[in-house]
Motif scaffolding. Structure first.
Motif, PDB file in Angstrom:
ATOM      1  N   TYR A 157       1.284  -3.913  -7.323  1.00 12.82           N
ATOM      2  CA  TYR A 157      -0.269  -3.367  -8.113  1.00 12.82           C
ATOM      3  C   TYR A 157      -0.906  -5.474  -8.219  1.00 12.82           C
ATOM      4  O   TYR A 157      -1.707  -5.440  -7.713  1.00 12.82           O
ATOM      5  CB  TYR A 157      -0.614  -3.077  -8.393  1.00 12.82           C
ATOM      6  CG  TYR A 157      -2.007  -2.560  -8.817  1.00 12.82           C
ATOM      7  CD1 TYR A 157      -3.469  -2.045  -7.586  1.00 12.82           C
ATOM      8  CD2 TYR A 157      -3.250  -3.653  -9.875  1.00 12.82           C
ATOM      9  CE1 TYR A 157      -4.582  -1.635  -7.565  1.00 12.82           C
ATOM     10  CE2 TYR A 157      -4.195  -3.653  -8.875  1.00 12.82           C
ATOM     11  CZ  TYR A 157      -5.129  -2.782  -8.332  1.00 12.82           C
ATOM     12  OH  TYR A 157      -6.615  -3.193  -8.331  1.00 12.82           O
ATOM     13  N   GLN A 193       5.934   0.690  -9.533  1.00 19.91           N
ATOM     14  CA  GLN A 193       4.098   0.053  -9.040  1.00 19.91           C
ATOM     15  C   GLN A 193       2.926  -0.833  -9.726  1.00 19.91           C
ATOM     16  O   GLN A 193       2.149  -1.605  -9.357  1.00 19.91           O
ATOM     17  CB  GLN A 193       3.742   1.349  -8.776  1.00 19.91           C
ATOM     18  CG  GLN A 193       4.185   2.326  -8.468  1.00 19.91           C
ATOM     19  CD  GLN A 193       3.831   4.182  -7.838  1.00 19.91           C
ATOM     20  OE1 GLN A 193       3.348   4.624  -8.833  1.00 19.91           O
ATOM     21  NE2 GLN A 193       3.501   4.421  -6.477  1.00 19.91           N
ATOM     22  N   SER A 226       1.214   3.950  -2.870  1.00 23.20           N
ATOM     23  CA  SER A 226       0.716   5.357  -2.554  1.00 23.20           C
ATOM     24  C   SER A 226       1.835   6.632  -2.616  1.00 23.20           C
ATOM     25  O   SER A 226       1.677   7.992  -2.335  1.00 23.20           O
ATOM     26  CB  SER A 226      -0.134   5.107  -0.909  1.00 23.20           C
ATOM     27  OG  SER A 226      -0.650   4.597  -0.234  1.00 23.20           O
ATOM     28  N   GLU A 252       0.650  -1.011  -0.217  1.00 25.68           N
ATOM     29  CA  GLU A 252       0.154   0.491  -0.272  1.00 25.68           C
ATOM     30  C   GLU A 252       0.964   1.222  -0.554  1.00 25.68           C
ATOM     31  O   GLU A 252       0.904   1.968  -0.821  1.00 25.68           O
ATOM     32  CB  GLU A 252      -0.650   0.678   1.012  1.00 25.68           C
ATOM     33  CG  GLU A 252      -1.461  -0.892   1.237  1.00 25.68           C
ATOM     34  CD  GLU A 252      -2.773  -0.870   2.509  1.00 25.68           C
ATOM     35  OE1 GLU A 252      -2.589   0.337   3.534  1.00 25.68           O
ATOM     36  OE2 GLU A 252      -3.933  -1.295   2.203  1.00 25.68           O
ATOM     37  N   ARG A 293      -8.502   1.393  -0.230  1.00 30.17           N
ATOM     38  CA  ARG A 293      -7.183   1.569   0.839  1.00 30.17           C
ATOM     39  C   ARG A 293      -6.315   2.297  -0.151  1.00 30.17           C
ATOM     40  O   ARG A 293      -5.390   3.075   0.298  1.00 30.17           O
ATOM     41  CB  ARG A 293      -7.082   0.793   1.055  1.00 30.17           C
ATOM     42  CG  ARG A 293      -8.317  -0.351   2.321  1.00 30.17           C
ATOM     43  CD  ARG A 293      -8.028  -2.140   1.833  1.00 30.17           C
ATOM     44  NE  ARG A 293      -6.867  -1.484   2.832  1.00 30.17           N
ATOM     45  CZ  ARG A 293      -6.023  -2.094   4.517  1.00 30.17           C
ATOM     46  NH1 ARG A 293      -7.699  -1.643   4.244  1.00 30.17           N
ATOM     47  NH2 ARG A 293      -5.786  -2.059   4.827  1.00 30.17           N
ATOM     48  N   LEU A 294      -6.528   2.931  -1.171  1.00 28.92           N
ATOM     49  CA  LEU A 294      -5.425   2.978  -2.347  1.00 28.92           C
ATOM     50  C   LEU A 294      -5.518   4.873  -2.297  1.00 28.92           C
ATOM     51  O   LEU A 294      -6.326   4.997  -3.492  1.00 28.92           O
ATOM     52  CB  LEU A 294      -5.143   2.359  -3.000  1.00 28.92           C
ATOM     53  CG  LEU A 294      -4.627   1.047  -2.395  1.00 28.92           C
ATOM     54  CD1 LEU A 294      -4.674   0.303  -3.852  1.00 28.92           C
ATOM     55  CD2 LEU A 294      -3.519   0.942  -1.950  1.00 28.92           C
ATOM     56  N   GLY A 295      -5.122   6.020  -1.784  1.00 21.05           N
ATOM     57  CA  GLY A 295      -5.839   6.878  -1.969  1.00 21.05           C
ATOM     58  C   GLY A 295      -5.231   7.718  -3.321  1.00 21.05           C
ATOM     59  O   GLY A 295      -5.735   8.872  -4.096  1.00 21.05           O
ATOM     60  N   HIS A 296      -3.320   7.092  -3.359  1.00 17.01           N
ATOM     61  CA  HIS A 296      -3.296   7.902  -3.810  1.00 17.01           C
ATOM     62  C   HIS A 296      -3.024   6.938  -5.432  1.00 17.01           C
ATOM     63  O   HIS A 296      -1.664   7.609  -6.010  1.00 17.01           O
ATOM     64  CB  HIS A 296      -1.879   8.084  -3.496  1.00 17.01           C
ATOM     65  CG  HIS A 296      -1.948   9.232  -2.397  1.00 17.01           C
ATOM     66  ND1 HIS A 296      -2.341  10.833  -2.912  1.00 17.01           N
ATOM     67  CD2 HIS A 296      -1.771   9.519  -0.916  1.00 17.01           C
ATOM     68  CE1 HIS A 296      -2.532  11.343  -1.691  1.00 17.01           C
ATOM     69  NE2 HIS A 296      -2.587  10.429  -0.644  1.00 17.01           N
ATOM     70  N   LEU A 297      -3.923   6.043  -5.734  1.00 10.13           N
ATOM     71  CA  LEU A 297      -3.235   5.073  -6.734  1.00 10.13           C
ATOM     72  C   LEU A 297      -3.388   5.660  -8.244  1.00 10.13           C
ATOM     73  O   LEU A 297      -3.660   6.477  -9.024  1.00 10.13           O
ATOM     74  CB  LEU A 297      -3.785   3.966  -6.621  1.00 10.13           C
ATOM     75  CG  LEU A 297      -3.981   2.764  -7.735  1.00 10.13           C
ATOM     76  CD1 LEU A 297      -2.295   2.632  -7.597  1.00 10.13           C
ATOM     77  CD2 LEU A 297      -5.135   2.323  -7.837  1.00 10.13           C
TER      78      LEU A 297
END
Length: 385
Positions: free
Chosen positions: A197, A193, A182, A178, A214-218
């Protein structure tokens, strides 16, 4: 060229002498200056050493020994990065662990991440010697060295996630992946990344976690590039073990290419275990044959799965071999003998310590008659164990 041939042959290099760069610095006659080391590191990067593993290791060790504090000089970091890629390519990653580990032990500051941390994790992962890496990944990071290349930050969290996955510490592996996903990266889609993933998707199945929220900056392109894995996660959350098995069978070349076949098989096993756990909330008892029919598995395989889940504490149940029936307990109350003994031992040590302190201070006294009577009454009662 072998090591013996290299040691007996003088290679012509653009230097003052025909010696290898490491020889002039490791013969003990002079102490290399920073300028000398920087010059020799440039030659190292230009391939002066060729394929001589021992010469590369000896020279990089010499360069690493010149560094004792943060920040790490650029020429030291470059030499270690080169050595890491070199020994991994030569399938002898274990030979580089001591060099990086000793350097980090000298310069390491708690909570500070450097580019050399990712080198150590990579060497440990490729050599399958994971213990040296745990010293660092088990500690939280709160500072990244200034001007650090984001590539090494991504690699640190990716390799850390892979190491935890290899140790089956999946919650911690998910956390590291994560963090890798992120890290902001607005310019291009990071290849690190993308592979993170892929593993994150399968490990989220093992942890029974949703991937997207759960991944805010993906980066928006990563799920698109990993659509087969996203489809696997969707099938897993639907609980369809047969469809999941059929899908990973179709994806076998794809999964093997990414070294994810092992995680996919573990995810399939986890889905089957969750199918069994669903019956615990619906039935008090059930014929093994009926359970096998529901799960579309052989009876013996279902029995073996039940036994393994009972032993591991995932399931509270009893199997009656005479009637071929499994009895489910509504509450998953598994007696942990080891934990109970530890609590009892801790309580006894506390009591003994308190008594000794009271005796030393002169406050200890013999028990009164009523206290003796209470103790006798307790001793005559039947023990719950």
């Amino acid at each position: 060229m072998s090591v013996e041939e290299a040691s007996s042959t003088q290679n012509v290099v653009p230097m003052e002498t025909a010696e290898t760069p490491g020889a002039a610095l490791t013969n003990g006659t002079t102490s290399p200056t920073t300028t000398d080391l920087e010059s020799r590191v440039k030659q190292l990067l230009d391939g002066v050493y060729g394929d001589d593993i021992e010469e590369v290791l000896n020279f990089v060790r010499l360069v690493a020994d010149s560094c004792s504090t943060l920040p790490i000089p650029p020429h030291v970091a470059e030499a270690v990065h080169f050595m890491t890629d070199f020994v991994v390519t030569k399938s002898c990653a274990i030979k580089g662990i001591s060099i990086v580990s000793e350097l980090l032990s000298r310069v390491h500051q708690s909570g500070v991440l450097t580019s050399l941390h990712s080198d150590l994790l990579q060497l440990c992962l490729y050599s399958k010697l994971l213990s040296p890496a745990l010293t660092y990944i088990d500690s939280d990071i709160h500072t990244i060295s200034p001007d650090e290349d984001v590539k090494y930050v991504l690699q640190y969290f990716y390799y850390g996630g892979c190491i935890y996955a290899a140790l089956k510490r999946f919650s911690r592996a998910l956390h590291f992946l994560e963090l890798c996903l992120s890290v902001p990266n607005q310019q291009t889609t990071s290849a690190i990344q993308v592979v993170a993933y892929q593993k994150y998707s399968l490990i989220s199945v093992l942890c029974n976690e949703e991937t997207r929220p759960r991944l805010g900056h993906l980066h928006v392109s990563i799920p698109y590039l990993c659509r087969p894995y996203s489809n696997l996660v969707q099938i897993a959350h639907e609980g369809d073990a047969d469809r999941f098995a059929a899908t990973i069978a179709q994806m076998t070349p794809f999964l093997e290419k990414h070294n994810n076949m092992g995680l996919a098989k573990q995810a399939l096993e986890k889905i089957k275990e969750r199918d069994i756990l669903k019956f615990q909330s619906m039935f008090i008892s059930l014929k093994l044959s009926a359970l096998a029919s529901h799960l579309r598995l052989p009876v013996q395989e279902v029995e073996n799965r039940l036994l393994n889940m009972i032993r591991s504490g995932q399931l509270s149940a009893q199997i009656c071999k005479k009637d071929n029936v499994v009895w489910f307990n509504k509450q998953n109350d598994i007696f942990d003998e080891g934990a109970a003994i530890e609590r009892l031992q801790s309580s006894l040590e506390t009591c003994i310590s308190s008594y000794k302190k009271a005796k030393v201070s002169g406050d200890a006294r013999p028990p009164t008659g009523s206290e003796v009577q209470i103790a006798d009454n307790l001793s005559t009662r039947s023990s719950p164990w």
